[in-house]
Write a protein that holds these residues in place. Sequence first.
Motif, PDB file in Angstrom:
ATOM      1  N   ASN A 187       0.827  -1.198   0.000  1.00 36.97           N
ATOM      2  CA  ASN A 187       0.000   0.000   0.000  1.00 36.97           C
ATOM      3  C   ASN A 187       0.868   1.257   0.000  1.00 36.97           C
ATOM      4  O   ASN A 187       0.615   2.220  -0.738  1.00 36.97           O
ATOM      5  CB  ASN A 187      -0.927   0.003   1.212  1.00 36.97           C
ATOM      6  CG  ASN A 187      -1.739   1.277   1.308  1.00 36.97           C
ATOM      7  OD1 ASN A 187      -2.504   1.614   0.416  1.00 36.97           O
ATOM      8  ND2 ASN A 187      -1.563   2.001   2.407  1.00 36.97           N
ATOM      9  N   THR A 188       1.900   1.266   0.821  1.00 36.60           N
ATOM     10  CA  THR A 188       2.805   2.413   0.878  1.00 36.60           C
ATOM     11  C   THR A 188       3.477   2.662  -0.464  1.00 36.60           C
ATOM     12  O   THR A 188       3.535   3.797  -0.955  1.00 36.60           O
ATOM     13  CB  THR A 188       3.872   2.182   1.959  1.00 36.60           C
ATOM     14  OG1 THR A 188       3.237   2.146   3.237  1.00 36.60           O
ATOM     15  CG2 THR A 188       4.924   3.283   1.952  1.00 36.60           C
ATOM     16  N   LEU A 189       3.982   1.608  -1.087  1.00 36.69           N
ATOM     17  CA  LEU A 189       4.644   1.758  -2.377  1.00 36.69           C
ATOM     18  C   LEU A 189       3.649   2.104  -3.476  1.00 36.69           C
ATOM     19  O   LEU A 189       3.998   2.799  -4.443  1.00 36.69           O
ATOM     20  CB  LEU A 189       5.399   0.478  -2.725  1.00 36.69           C
ATOM     21  CG  LEU A 189       6.612   0.191  -1.836  1.00 36.69           C
ATOM     22  CD1 LEU A 189       7.212  -1.160  -2.178  1.00 36.69           C
ATOM     23  CD2 LEU A 189       7.665   1.283  -1.975  1.00 36.69           C
ATOM     24  N   GLY A 190       2.405   1.649  -3.341  1.00 35.22           N
ATOM     25  CA  GLY A 190       1.375   2.052  -4.291  1.00 35.22           C
ATOM     26  C   GLY A 190       1.095   3.538  -4.227  1.00 35.22           C
ATOM     27  O   GLY A 190       0.961   4.210  -5.263  1.00 35.22           O
ATOM     28  N   GLN A 191       1.017   4.089  -3.026  1.00 34.82           N
ATOM     29  CA  GLN A 191       0.853   5.531  -2.876  1.00 34.82           C
ATOM     30  C   GLN A 191       2.045   6.281  -3.477  1.00 34.82           C
ATOM     31  O   GLN A 191       1.878   7.299  -4.159  1.00 34.82           O
ATOM     32  CB  GLN A 191       0.722   5.882  -1.396  1.00 34.82           C
ATOM     33  CG  GLN A 191      -0.543   5.385  -0.720  1.00 34.82           C
ATOM     34  CD  GLN A 191      -0.553   5.782   0.745  1.00 34.82           C
ATOM     35  OE1 GLN A 191      -0.374   6.943   1.096  1.00 34.82           O
ATOM     36  NE2 GLN A 191      -0.750   4.814   1.627  1.00 34.82           N
ATOM     37  N   PHE A 192       3.232   5.764  -3.215  1.00 38.08           N
ATOM     38  CA  PHE A 192       4.450   6.382  -3.736  1.00 38.08           C
ATOM     39  C   PHE A 192       4.439   6.386  -5.266  1.00 38.08           C
ATOM     40  O   PHE A 192       4.761   7.388  -5.911  1.00 38.08           O
ATOM     41  CB  PHE A 192       5.654   5.617  -3.202  1.00 38.08           C
ATOM     42  CG  PHE A 192       6.985   6.233  -3.500  1.00 38.08           C
ATOM     43  CD1 PHE A 192       7.212   7.587  -3.325  1.00 38.08           C
ATOM     44  CD2 PHE A 192       8.042   5.437  -3.930  1.00 38.08           C
ATOM     45  CE1 PHE A 192       8.455   8.149  -3.587  1.00 38.08           C
ATOM     46  CE2 PHE A 192       9.281   5.990  -4.190  1.00 38.08           C
ATOM     47  CZ  PHE A 192       9.486   7.340  -4.020  1.00 38.08           C
ATOM     48  N   SER A 193       4.057   5.266  -5.862  1.00 36.85           N
ATOM     49  CA  SER A 193       3.960   5.167  -7.321  1.00 36.85           C
ATOM     50  C   SER A 193       2.977   6.177  -7.875  1.00 36.85           C
ATOM     51  O   SER A 193       3.243   6.853  -8.887  1.00 36.85           O
ATOM     52  CB  SER A 193       3.545   3.749  -7.719  1.00 36.85           C
ATOM     53  OG  SER A 193       3.259   3.661  -9.092  1.00 36.85           O
ATOM     54  N   ASN A 194       1.832   6.313  -7.222  1.00 39.93           N
ATOM     55  CA  ASN A 194       0.823   7.286  -7.667  1.00 39.93           C
ATOM     56  C   ASN A 194       1.375   8.708  -7.639  1.00 39.93           C
ATOM     57  O   ASN A 194       1.150   9.511  -8.552  1.00 39.93           O
ATOM     58  CB  ASN A 194      -0.409   7.209  -6.763  1.00 39.93           C
ATOM     59  CG  ASN A 194      -1.161   5.906  -6.925  1.00 39.93           C
ATOM     60  OD1 ASN A 194      -1.022   5.215  -7.921  1.00 39.93           O
ATOM     61  ND2 ASN A 194      -1.948   5.571  -5.919  1.00 39.93           N
ATOM     62  N   GLN A 195       2.092   9.028  -6.569  1.00 37.64           N
ATOM     63  CA  GLN A 195       2.634  10.376  -6.437  1.00 37.64           C
ATOM     64  C   GLN A 195       3.717  10.640  -7.477  1.00 37.64           C
ATOM     65  O   GLN A 195       3.773  11.720  -8.080  1.00 37.64           O
ATOM     66  CB  GLN A 195       3.174  10.556  -5.016  1.00 37.64           C
ATOM     67  CG  GLN A 195       2.083  10.562  -3.955  1.00 37.64           C
ATOM     68  CD  GLN A 195       2.611  10.361  -2.553  1.00 37.64           C
ATOM     69  OE1 GLN A 195       3.787  10.039  -2.358  1.00 37.64           O
ATOM     70  NE2 GLN A 195       1.755  10.526  -1.562  1.00 37.64           N
ATOM     71  N   LEU A 196       4.566   9.652  -7.713  1.00 42.47           N
ATOM     72  CA  LEU A 196       5.601   9.813  -8.725  1.00 42.47           C
ATOM     73  C   LEU A 196       4.997   9.994 -10.115  1.00 42.47           C
ATOM     74  O   LEU A 196       5.530  10.737 -10.949  1.00 42.47           O
ATOM     75  CB  LEU A 196       6.535   8.596  -8.727  1.00 42.47           C
ATOM     76  CG  LEU A 196       7.439   8.420  -7.506  1.00 42.47           C
ATOM     77  CD1 LEU A 196       8.198   7.102  -7.614  1.00 42.47           C
ATOM     78  CD2 LEU A 196       8.406   9.581  -7.351  1.00 42.47           C
ATOM     79  N   ALA A 197       3.880   9.322 -10.370  1.00 44.31           N
ATOM     80  CA  ALA A 197       3.240   9.404 -11.689  1.00 44.31           C
ATOM     81  C   ALA A 197       2.742  10.811 -11.985  1.00 44.31           C
ATOM     82  O   ALA A 197       2.533  11.160 -13.154  1.00 44.31           O
ATOM     83  CB  ALA A 197       2.085   8.411 -11.777  1.00 44.31           C
ATOM     84  N   GLY A 198       2.538  11.611 -10.954  1.00 43.83           N
ATOM     85  CA  GLY A 198       2.090  12.981 -11.147  1.00 43.83           C
ATOM     86  C   GLY A 198       3.214  13.981 -11.281  1.00 43.83           C
ATOM     87  O   GLY A 198       2.960  15.186 -11.358  1.00 43.83           O
TER      88      GLY A 198
END
Length: 373
Positions: A187-198
């Motif tokens: 979950n933490t890395l999923g949030q991180f991935s989402n933020q990086l995608a922006g």
Amino acid sequence: MRISKLAMVGVAALSVNQLAYADAVEIDAMSLLNQYNLITSGNVISTSEIDGNALIGGNVTGGMYNMHATSNAVVPSLTVGGDLNGGVQTKGKGVNIGGNVSGSLNINDGGDVYVQSVSGTVQNSANGHGSTSVVGNISGTVSTNGGNTTYGGVNTGTAAANGGGNVYNQPVSVPFDPAAAAANAVNTLGQFSNQLAGTDFNSDYTISPSGKVTFTATPNTDGLAVFNINDGESFFDSVKEFSFNLGSATSILFNVFDDALSEYDISVNFLANSAVDLADMMLWNFVDADSLHITSQFGGSILALGTDVVTHGNIEGTLAARSLNQNAEIHSQPSGFIPPSAVPVPAAAFLFAPALLGFLGLRRKANALKAAA
């Protein structure tokens, strides 16, 4: 600007006991990528080895883990939320298996080992630096060399302790729930991935008629170069070689997008040994990949939280994915990647704490946002 979506599907409370491996401290996304060499929410099937620690949310079948142990790790060499099948070997310290061991588990460098039940074989070479604890029943064989063997259920198989250890039949408490730890990390890395995608891109690449890609970095003042790769499936189908003109870049982010969940066949030659030499600088964020098939040596850590990965080429860096069918090595390349200053690095709440965060790795961009970037 690119935006991806992570769907949360549930929160469940679990009780955990006193931690044996580490205190209940927050571990952020970049720390996860450095403490572990492999993180999955689902199953792992392996015929190869992983240099560093592994955190597996589902079942594991086969493989060799923490074969080049890192001294700064504060987590077990192997953590599995489900069952353990086939032949598995570990080095490093500590193992926590949330399910049944029906195959063979050989722990070569000892440490404290926790498993739910054993119908196969567990051999722990503790050598005075650990013990083996079975929460439930033993119908197979458990042997600890230089430490104690403890089981909380019924022994209809063999429980042994050699080299001065003892065998006890008494309740066993695990230090943390392995499935919860994996779900929390994903979950933490999923949030991180989402933020990086922006993150807005600042660098570009060219493709020659022969399929050679030249990435030319124009980093920001923090040394971060960001590349956006659109239509990623088509991109990887058409390219053959990667070369890099980095200038003053010290961190490289690749955001890879598609219109829908996509299948990637990746067979690219990283020129001039760049797969290894630049591995600690590179982070690949596969936003829309449903599957990755890596058939040649790949440089850099990979975020692919909603992705089933098959490897026939080595990965130089940490892999975070939905599942893994591993047929080549994953090498530990501690990341020196520094995230964009505008992107907060999410902490994994308490990695070994009682919150189990549900995860569904279905992340798509809005087509209008993609077209506007």
